[in-house]
Design an enzyme around this catalytic site. Structure first.
Site, short mmCIF file in Angstrom:
data_model
loop_
_atom_site.label_atom_id
_atom_site.label_comp_id
_atom_site.label_asym_id
_atom_site.label_seq_id
_atom_site.Cartn_x
_atom_site.Cartn_y
_atom_site.Cartn_z
N THR A 2 0.84 -1.19 0.00
CA THR A 2 0.00 0.00 0.00
C THR A 2 0.87 1.24 0.00
O THR A 2 2.09 1.15 -0.03
CB THR A 2 -0.92 -0.01 1.25
OG1 THR A 2 -1.94 0.95 1.06
CG2 THR A 2 -0.15 0.31 2.50
N GLY A 158 0.37 5.88 -6.97
CA GLY A 158 -0.53 4.94 -7.62
C GLY A 158 -0.24 4.76 -9.10
O GLY A 158 -0.51 3.71 -9.68
N ASP A 161 3.40 2.54 -8.56
CA ASP A 161 3.43 1.31 -7.76
C ASP A 161 2.21 0.45 -8.07
O ASP A 161 1.08 0.89 -7.90
CB ASP A 161 3.45 1.69 -6.27
CG ASP A 161 3.43 0.48 -5.37
OD1 ASP A 161 4.07 -0.53 -5.71
OD2 ASP A 161 2.77 0.55 -4.32
N THR A 164 -0.57 -0.03 -5.28
CA THR A 164 -1.26 1.16 -4.79
C THR A 164 -2.31 1.56 -5.81
O THR A 164 -2.01 1.68 -6.99
CB THR A 164 -0.26 2.32 -4.59
OG1 THR A 164 0.71 1.92 -3.61
CG2 THR A 164 -0.95 3.59 -4.12
#
Length: 173
Positions: A2, A158, A161, A164
Site C-alpha cells: 500500500t 498509484g 506502484d 497502490t
C-alpha cells in the site's frame, strides 16, 4: 502492500492512504480503509503491511492512547516497546503512521518510533514515490494545502506502484 503518506504544512497535518489489498499477485479488494481516526477524533493513524496485523496494532495503539490520555508520543513508545517484547506480537508484519494536530510519527515492528526530519512521512510499497512527490510539492508549491499535497503524492505513487490504487482516504487534523 500500500501507500500511506503524511504531510504537515501551515499548522495542519494530513494523512492519506490508498485502498488496495492484495493477496499474492492478485487484487482482492480496492476499498480497504487504511486511514482511521482514533481517540475522540483527535488522532489519525494509517497502516501498511498485513491487514489483520495492522488491525491488531491499531487496536493496541488505541488502548495505549486511552491509557495515556491521548499523549501521542507516550502511546507510540509504549506500543513499540510492547511490540518488541511481547512474543505473540513480534511476528506481526505492519507499520503505522500516527498523527495528531501537532506531531506525527512512524511506528515500526522493530521497535522504532521515528519523528520525521522533514514534514513528510510515507510507508508501504509506494512510500518512497509518495514521499518524493510530497517533498517536491512541499518545497515548491506554496498554494497546495497539506491534504492536497497528500492527494497528489498518492496519485503519483498509484501511477508508479502496482500495489497502490487510486481509491484514497485522506484525513486532516
Amino acid at each position: 502492500m500500500t501507500t500511506i503518506v503524511c504531510v504537515r504544512k501551515n499548522g495542519k497535518v494530513a494523512i492519506g492512504g490508498d485502498g488496495q489489498a492484495t493477496l499474492g499477485n492478485c487484487v482482492e479488494k480496492g476499498t480497504v480503509r487504511k486511514v482511521r481516526r482514533l481517540y475522540k477524533d483527535k488522532v489519525v493513524t494509517g497502516f501498511a503491511g498485513s491487514t489483520a496485523d495492522a488491525f491488531i496494532l491499531r487496536d493496541l495503539f488505541e488502548k495505549k492512547l486511552e491509557l495515556h490520555q491521548g499523549h501521542l508520543v507516550k502511546a507510540a513508545v509504549e506500543l513499540a516497546k510492547e511490540w518488541r517484547t511481547e512474543r505473540s506480537l513480534r511476528r506481526l508484519e505492519a507499520m503505522m503512521i500516527v498523527a495528531n494536530e501537532s506531531e506525527f510519527l512512524l511506528v515500526s515492528g522493530s521497535g522504532d518510533v521515528i519523528e520525521p526530519e522533514f514534514d513528510v512521512l510515507a510507508i508501504g510499497s509506494g512510500g518512497n514515490f509518495a514521499k518524493s512527490a510530497a517533498l517536491a510539492l512541499l518545497r515548491t508549491n506554496n498554494e497546495l494545502s497539506a491534504a492536497e499535497i497528500v492527494k497528489q503524492a498518492l496519485i503519483i505513487a498509484g501511477d508508479i506502484d502496482i500495489y497502490t490504487n487510486h481509491n484514497h482516504v485522506i484525513e486532516e487534523v
